[in-house]
Scaffold this active site. Sequence first.
Site, mmCIF file in Angstrom:
data_model
loop_
_atom_site.group_PDB
_atom_site.id
_atom_site.type_symbol
_atom_site.label_atom_id
_atom_site.label_comp_id
_atom_site.label_asym_id
_atom_site.label_seq_id
_atom_site.Cartn_x
_atom_site.Cartn_y
_atom_site.Cartn_z
ATOM 1 N N LYS A 116 36.226 60.600 58.174
ATOM 2 C CA LYS A 116 35.567 59.806 57.129
ATOM 3 C C LYS A 116 35.177 58.415 57.618
ATOM 4 O O LYS A 116 34.114 57.899 57.284
ATOM 5 C CB LYS A 116 36.477 59.714 55.901
ATOM 6 C CG LYS A 116 36.718 61.042 55.198
ATOM 7 C CD LYS A 116 37.640 60.865 54.006
ATOM 8 C CE LYS A 116 37.851 62.164 53.251
ATOM 9 N NZ LYS A 116 38.572 63.176 54.030
ATOM 10 N N LYS A 158 42.365 57.960 50.712
ATOM 11 C CA LYS A 158 41.859 59.261 51.149
ATOM 12 C C LYS A 158 42.328 59.570 52.563
ATOM 13 O O LYS A 158 42.296 58.708 53.443
ATOM 14 C CB LYS A 158 40.327 59.301 51.148
ATOM 15 C CG LYS A 158 39.680 59.278 49.786
ATOM 16 C CD LYS A 158 38.176 59.443 49.937
ATOM 17 C CE LYS A 158 37.476 59.551 48.604
ATOM 18 N NZ LYS A 158 36.019 59.765 48.787
ATOM 19 N N GLY A 164 39.254 68.627 50.314
ATOM 20 C CA GLY A 164 39.846 69.485 49.299
ATOM 21 C C GLY A 164 40.797 68.760 48.376
ATOM 22 O O GLY A 164 41.621 69.389 47.716
ATOM 23 N N GLY A 165 40.712 67.417 48.322
ATOM 24 C CA GLY A 165 41.595 66.662 47.454
ATOM 25 C C GLY A 165 42.962 66.406 48.051
ATOM 26 O O GLY A 165 43.781 65.716 47.440
ATOM 27 N N HIS A 208 29.563 63.801 41.552
ATOM 28 C CA HIS A 208 29.819 64.188 42.939
ATOM 29 C C HIS A 208 28.770 65.225 43.326
ATOM 30 O O HIS A 208 28.807 66.361 42.853
ATOM 31 C CB HIS A 208 31.230 64.775 43.054
ATOM 32 C CG HIS A 208 31.663 65.021 44.462
ATOM 33 N ND1 HIS A 208 32.933 64.795 44.901
ATOM 34 C CD2 HIS A 208 30.997 65.475 45.548
ATOM 35 C CE1 HIS A 208 33.035 65.100 46.180
ATOM 36 N NE2 HIS A 208 31.854 65.518 46.597
ATOM 37 N N GLU A 275 28.381 64.647 51.518
ATOM 38 C CA GLU A 275 28.818 64.389 50.153
ATOM 39 C C GLU A 275 28.477 62.972 49.712
ATOM 40 O O GLU A 275 28.639 62.012 50.470
ATOM 41 C CB GLU A 275 30.320 64.645 50.029
ATOM 42 C CG GLU A 275 30.709 66.023 50.563
ATOM 43 C CD GLU A 275 31.917 66.615 49.861
ATOM 44 O OE1 GLU A 275 32.413 66.017 48.893
ATOM 45 O OE2 GLU A 275 32.348 67.696 50.281
ATOM 46 N N ARG A 297 31.949 71.845 58.175
ATOM 47 C CA ARG A 297 32.355 73.251 58.067
ATOM 48 C C ARG A 297 31.604 73.889 56.914
ATOM 49 O O ARG A 297 30.860 73.225 56.197
ATOM 50 C CB ARG A 297 33.860 73.336 57.796
ATOM 51 C CG ARG A 297 34.279 72.519 56.556
ATOM 52 C CD ARG A 297 35.725 72.722 56.196
ATOM 53 N NE ARG A 297 36.212 71.772 55.213
ATOM 54 C CZ ARG A 297 36.045 71.848 53.913
ATOM 55 N NH1 ARG A 297 35.355 72.848 53.409
ATOM 56 N NH2 ARG A 297 36.544 70.947 53.094
#
Length: 649
Positions: A116, A158, A164-165, A208, A275, A297
């Site tokens: 990230k 994060k 995936g949270g 999102h 995203e 991915r």
Amino acid sequence: MLKKILIANRGEIACRIMRTARRLGVATVAVYSDADREALHVATADEAVHIGPSPSTESYLRIDRVIAAARATGAEAIHPGYGFLAENADFADACKAAGLVFIGPSGASMRQLGGKAAAKAVARAAGVPVVPGYDGADQTPALLRREADRIGYPVMIKAVAGGGGRGMRLVESGEQFAAALESAQREALSSFGDAAVLIEKVVQQPRHVEVQVFGDRHGNVVHIFERDCSLQRRNQKVIEEAPAPGMSAALREKMCGAAVSLARAVGYEGAGTVEFLVEDGSLGPEAPWYFIEMNTRLQVEHPVTEAITGLDLVEWQLRVASGEPLPLEQGAITMHGHAIEVRLCAEDPAQGFLPSIGRIAAFALPDSAEDVRLETAVRAGDVISPFYDSMIAKLITHGATRDEAADAMVAVLKQLVVAGPRVNAAFLRALLEHADVRVGRMDTGLIGRDLAALTRTHIGNSEVMSAVARLLAPAEGAASDPWSAGDGFQLGAPRTLTVPLVVNGEARTFAATWPRGETTPHVVAAGAAAAGSEARAPTACVTAHDGLYALFEGEQVEVRWPTYDADDVDNGHAGDAVRAPINGKVARIFVKAGDTVAKGDRLAVVEAMKMEHVLAAARDGVVASVAASEGQQVNQGALLVSLEEEAQS
């Protein structure tokens, strides 16, 4: 085209990859842990290799064992699926070093866009707006706290690796920061093998939206439109759809163009998802939008993109990994209609989405669902374990319009049969029927704001009595003579029995009365007056060896005959016993015998299905004993901590 591939994953994504591989004539190798010996993905593959014990850190996350399995079976390439090692650049490099093709981007590209923090640097260089935050290498808690204070609360912690949270925590104030950071880092390390985090400012009322991109080794990069993933709980996606409702043409062009630029900047190869967050819930031409991360991915929600385009993205992955150019140029990629995907999870939404484990007594789509796409790796008789993600299936509907796709999904969720572990079918249906969701007025906070209404149970006395009556009725085909009846018949007396049962884990007693000539009894709670209204009939009933599951449009009533075990008795101190809510691993113990605790203080953390469950003191008191240790695997109901009254001075 590749001849044989190993899938370094499990569950529905492994089965989904195998389906396309078989169609293309590509042989497949599965890997599995102890918990997955009998799993569907193992049975589906052409070959299967055992790689270790049940915990993922000892099996699916072991790069050496995965590569050894590929070499031993003669696989030419490894498909990582999603989760586990899918975004691990070291794994991609290790595959290359072993002479294997990694079906995905290079390790170098993954480091630039998969992390990230690094991805934000690429985005800034490309002129793409990013969310304000901190993504530096210094991970000392004190510095991270100062950065959070500088950014201003609320902030989001994060995990740098993965998605995936997992490893994400919302922090509302500085007082919450230390505990949230520790929890996020621990979960990130468990899920991805990397505890590093970044901190971002929380965007208000965000949508999102993500863009599917694809690149090949010949320099071609295209986008395959966008998906809306705004419906999330605990920062995990619940329902995804394509295209994004209300997306303006101007904003689509900006976002998709930015996504392609980012992928092209690093020579990206394979499938990826860029995203974004769009502020204030609108997708109009001038809406503020920010890049947040790239998933290097295939995504869980890729089927909705396939549904609106008619493409097979796994086929694209295999062709690109074989050295072929992208099958289509940008202008030839079109979309039609609308698609919705729901994630069916083994969890109890009414109990804080507590994961649910155990044997699946029944699992079937309704007969009317012939046009519904089901992606799963579980069958009736399989056991849901505590070691992996709670998602057991995905359902995908496609229609000419969004309303058509949503209506079809609601109809399926009402009649879906899943008995045994609790699932979130009723919650998903409530979400799709939510007034704001129906008109596309959504943001990532919607579920949290309306959680009470969305998780409200519709199971009442009527449904319980209906389930009990069906348990006590004779089985279909049983003898009908009075000597075979199980109704407590007595000459000259009413046909009534007092029956002790266990309903949804609670011991209860019922009075069952058989009117003359009827086989199904009338049931009331012992000591209660007869019900004045007719009991609601279940949509399905599934008989188990020691009871029955009655389903009511996605909600389950479990009725069992009681068992008696001295170990279940708390010696009158049930309120003082803090027990494991689920099978899992004790991640943390915060107290020791003799400690004084206040109501709400953290006592322990149990980790299961990649989620942490914090156990807190129900009252003020003193820790009498600690019965578990960190790292220990415990069963549901196991005693962890016991409390006693605080001594009076």
